[in-house]
Every structure is written in C-alpha cells, then in structure tokens.
Design an enzyme around this catalytic site. Structure first.
Site, short mmCIF file in Angstrom:
data_model
loop_
_atom_site.label_atom_id
_atom_site.label_comp_id
_atom_site.label_asym_id
_atom_site.label_seq_id
_atom_site.Cartn_x
_atom_site.Cartn_y
_atom_site.Cartn_z
N LYS A 38 -48.19 80.46 71.93
CA LYS A 38 -49.36 79.63 72.27
C LYS A 38 -50.07 79.14 71.01
O LYS A 38 -50.38 77.96 70.89
CB LYS A 38 -50.36 80.41 73.14
CG LYS A 38 -49.77 80.90 74.47
CD LYS A 38 -50.80 81.63 75.31
CE LYS A 38 -51.37 82.88 74.66
NZ LYS A 38 -50.37 83.95 74.43
N ARG A 88 -57.95 84.04 81.22
CA ARG A 88 -57.00 85.15 81.24
C ARG A 88 -57.16 86.04 82.46
O ARG A 88 -56.40 87.00 82.60
CB ARG A 88 -57.24 86.00 80.00
CG ARG A 88 -55.99 86.19 79.12
CD ARG A 88 -56.49 86.63 77.79
NE ARG A 88 -55.57 87.28 76.95
CZ ARG A 88 -55.30 86.89 75.71
NH1 ARG A 88 -55.82 85.77 75.24
NH2 ARG A 88 -54.52 87.61 74.95
N ARG A 93 -44.88 89.42 63.35
CA ARG A 93 -45.90 88.37 63.16
C ARG A 93 -46.86 88.69 62.03
O ARG A 93 -47.29 89.81 61.85
CB ARG A 93 -46.67 88.21 64.47
CG ARG A 93 -47.88 87.30 64.32
CD ARG A 93 -48.36 86.77 65.64
NE ARG A 93 -49.00 87.76 66.48
CZ ARG A 93 -49.52 87.47 67.68
NH1 ARG A 93 -49.43 86.25 68.17
NH2 ARG A 93 -50.09 88.41 68.38
N ARG A 148 -51.59 91.89 62.48
CA ARG A 148 -52.61 92.31 63.43
C ARG A 148 -52.38 93.75 63.88
O ARG A 148 -51.26 94.12 64.23
CB ARG A 148 -52.60 91.39 64.65
CG ARG A 148 -53.31 90.08 64.36
CD ARG A 148 -53.10 89.06 65.43
NE ARG A 148 -53.35 89.55 66.79
CZ ARG A 148 -53.29 88.77 67.86
NH1 ARG A 148 -52.98 87.50 67.74
NH2 ARG A 148 -53.53 89.27 69.04
N ARG A 183 -50.72 95.29 76.12
CA ARG A 183 -51.08 93.87 76.27
C ARG A 183 -50.16 93.17 77.26
O ARG A 183 -50.61 92.33 78.04
CB ARG A 183 -51.07 93.18 74.90
CG ARG A 183 -52.27 93.62 74.04
CD ARG A 183 -52.06 93.33 72.57
NE ARG A 183 -51.96 91.93 72.30
CZ ARG A 183 -51.27 91.40 71.28
NH1 ARG A 183 -50.60 92.22 70.44
NH2 ARG A 183 -51.23 90.12 71.10
P1 ADP Z 1 -49.16 83.72 70.94
O1 ADP Z 1 -50.28 82.89 70.38
O2 ADP Z 1 -48.67 83.22 72.28
O3 ADP Z 1 -49.45 85.20 70.95
P2 ADP Z 1 -47.79 83.05 68.41
O4 ADP Z 1 -47.89 81.56 68.33
O5 ADP Z 1 -48.70 83.84 67.54
O6 ADP Z 1 -47.91 83.52 69.97
O7 ADP Z 1 -46.28 83.44 68.13
C1 ADP Z 1 -45.86 84.81 68.07
C2 ADP Z 1 -44.87 85.01 66.93
O8 ADP Z 1 -43.65 84.33 67.23
C3 ADP Z 1 -45.34 84.44 65.59
O9 ADP Z 1 -44.88 85.31 64.55
C4 ADP Z 1 -44.64 83.08 65.49
O10 ADP Z 1 -44.36 82.71 64.13
C5 ADP Z 1 -43.35 83.33 66.27
N1 ADP Z 1 -42.90 82.16 67.05
C6 ADP Z 1 -43.67 81.27 67.74
N2 ADP Z 1 -42.89 80.35 68.36
C7 ADP Z 1 -41.60 80.69 68.07
C8 ADP Z 1 -40.31 80.13 68.42
N3 ADP Z 1 -40.21 79.04 69.22
N4 ADP Z 1 -39.21 80.75 67.96
C9 ADP Z 1 -39.31 81.85 67.15
N5 ADP Z 1 -40.47 82.42 66.78
C10 ADP Z 1 -41.60 81.84 67.23
P1 AMP Z 2 -54.87 86.82 71.41
O1 AMP Z 2 -55.20 86.41 70.01
O2 AMP Z 2 -54.91 85.68 72.39
O3 AMP Z 2 -53.58 87.60 71.49
O4 AMP Z 2 -56.06 87.81 71.87
C1 AMP Z 2 -56.30 89.01 71.19
C2 AMP Z 2 -57.23 89.90 72.01
O5 AMP Z 2 -58.51 89.26 72.18
C3 AMP Z 2 -56.76 90.22 73.44
O6 AMP Z 2 -55.85 91.30 73.48
C4 AMP Z 2 -58.11 90.55 74.11
O7 AMP Z 2 -58.56 91.85 73.78
C5 AMP Z 2 -59.05 89.54 73.45
N1 AMP Z 2 -59.10 88.28 74.24
C6 AMP Z 2 -58.65 87.07 73.84
N2 AMP Z 2 -58.86 86.15 74.80
C7 AMP Z 2 -59.45 86.79 75.83
C8 AMP Z 2 -59.90 86.40 77.13
N3 AMP Z 2 -59.79 85.14 77.57
N4 AMP Z 2 -60.47 87.35 77.92
C9 AMP Z 2 -60.61 88.62 77.50
N5 AMP Z 2 -60.19 89.06 76.30
C10 AMP Z 2 -59.61 88.16 75.46
#
Ligand code: ADP
Ligand code: AMP
Length: 217
Positions: free
Chosen positions: A13, A88, A127, A160, A171
């Site tokens: 995302k 969410r 990541r 993270r 999660r």
């Molecule tokens: P989210 O925001 O949904 O938690 P991220 O955008 O942070 O996901 O992506 C999670 C991990 O996967 C990051 O380390 C990112 O670099 C990697 N990633 C994202 N999209 C792809 C893809 N299409 N193929 C491989 N790795 C990806």
């Molecule tokens: P993310 O960066 O989207 O993976 O979010 C990291 C953490 O932030 C999650 O595991 C939750 O603890 C909190 N968080 C993010 N977005 C929300 C949401 N819409 N509602 C509640 N908690 C959230």
C-alpha cells in the site's frame, strides 16, 4: 482523485500510494505514518498510539478518525488524497462515509491489493524505511543503492519494531478479523477494484492505474 488503498500489512500500500500520489498530484496520507510521526515527536497522541502499535493492535477508532478528518481538511488535500491504512474497521468505514458526506466529497475508488500470506511475511521481514522522507525499501526486493541509506535523501534507514515475526502474526490476525470485512462493504457500494499485488512494483502500479482510469489491458 480520492482513493483508499486496502490490503493486509506488507501488501504494498505505501509503495503504491507514493506512486499514485505523484501521478495524481495529491498527498499520500498514511495513518500508520501519521502515528509514527507523533511517536517520534513524543506527542500525547504518539504515546497513546504506541501502546497499541507496539503489539500490533489497532489504535482506537475515535482517536484515528479525529486524526484523519483533521488531515483531510488541510489545504493540500483539497483536490484529493491517497489514503493508505484507513479505514481499518467497519466503524471507521462508516464514520469515514459521514466525514466525506458532510464535506460534500465522494470516494472515487477503493483499491484492494491481494497478496498471499507467505509473501506478506517475506516482504515484512526485509522491510526498511526512511524516517525522513518515508521511502520504503526491501533487503531483497527493493534494496537501496547503499545498504542502510535512503536513495532519495541520504538518511539512515530504520526497520520497524512491529515487523518482528511475532507482531506480524498479530497484525495479520487483526487484519483478517477487523479489516478484511471492508472488502465486501466497498464491493457492495460499487467502489471496489481488486488488484493482484504479487507482481513487480511497476506491474502492480500499471494494473492499479488501468483499473482506476477504466482501461482493461
Ligand atoms: P504496506 O504499506 O501495505 O504495509 P509496503 O509498501 O511497506 O506495504 O511494502 C512492504 C514491503 O514489500 C516493503 O519492503 C516493500 O519494499 C516491498 N514491496 C512492496 N511492493 C512490492 C512488490 N510488488 N514486490 C516485491 N516487494 C514489494
Ligand atoms: P501501518 O503503517 O499501516 O502498517 O500501521 C502501523 C500501525 O499503526 C498499525 O499496526 C496500527 O497499530 C496503527 N494504525 C494505522 N492505521 C490505523 C487505523 N486506521 N486504525 C487503527 N490503527 C491504525
């Protein structure tokens, strides 16, 4: 352009939201990143959010909803936004519908990124992210040019704490229980676009853009 990106942790995302934000000239609003910024600054909201984030639980709805409505009222979000990580829960989705209605706004699309669980775990394990500009990297799939350093701004990358395997499991459980029902909710409202999130980053972006802009190639 008002989009919501839906999908489990690690679906891509944040990665895709950055690209869509650049394409459509609207801000990328990540609730996770807003909470992390508060935590870095040590604000009361940051301290409260950390109690939940540290163990992979969701921050309470009312706190999150307030933060989002304040953010989308800012000047830079006038022409739209790419929301990443909100809503969410069903309650957040319903509250968000009200937030938009009172402002006379409507959502264009909700894009659900679909990625199987073993791939999510692989992605989250490697990541890292830039605490300064928010760029996201992966040790194997998207490494920075210099290990541990942001390509875009030279800042040292951080991993993270909630990407540890035990927190990831929690999660993913929370996603299945609280967030997955939103897929059906948005489908029934005719807003849902489902996109396979397993391909290369560029291929996923192309599929999202094709769906959003109504092309089917
Ligand atoms: P989210 O925001 O949904 O938690 P991220 O955008 O942070 O996901 O992506 C999670 C991990 O996967 C990051 O380390 C990112 O670099 C990697 N990633 C994202 N999209 C792809 C893809 N299409 N193929 C491989 N790795 C990806
Ligand atoms: P993310 O960066 O989207 O993976 O979010 C990291 C953490 O932030 C999650 O595991 C939750 O603890 C909190 N968080 C993010 N977005 C929300 C949401 N819409 N509602 C509640 N908690 C959230």
């Amino acid at each position: 352009m008002r989009l919501v990106l839906l999908g489990p942790p690690g679906a891509g995302k944040g990665t895709q939201a950055d690209r869509l934000a650049a394409r459509y000239g609207v801000p990328h609003i990540s609730t996770g990143e807003l909470f992390r910024a508060h935590r870095r600054e040590g604000t009361p909201l940051g301290k409260e959010a950390d109690r939940y984030m540290a163990t992979g639980r969701l921050v309470p709805d009312d706190v999150t909803e307030r933060m989002v409505s304040e953010r989308i009222d800012r000047e830079d979000a006038r022409q739209g936004f790419i929301l990443d990580g909100f809503p969410r829960t069903m309650r957040q989705a319903e509250e968000f519908a009200d937030i938009l209605t009172v402002r006379g706004l409507r959502l264009d699309r909700v894009v659900a990124l679909e990625v199987p669980e073993p791939v999510l775990k692989e992605r989250l394990t490697g990541r890292s992210a830039c605490p300064s500009c928010g760029a996201v990297y992966h040790r194997r799939f998207h490494p920075p040019r210099r290990a541990g350093v942001c390509d875009a701004c030279g800042t040292l990358l951080v991993e993270r704490a909630d990407d540890r395997p035990e927190t990831v499991t929690e999660r993913l459980r929370v996603y299945a229980a609280e967030t997955a029902p939103l897929v059906a909710y948005y489908r029934s409202r005719g807003l849902l676009l489902e996109v396979d999130g397993t391909g290369e980053v560029d291929a996923v972006t192309a599929a999202m853009v094709a769906g959003i802009e109504g092309r089917h190639d």
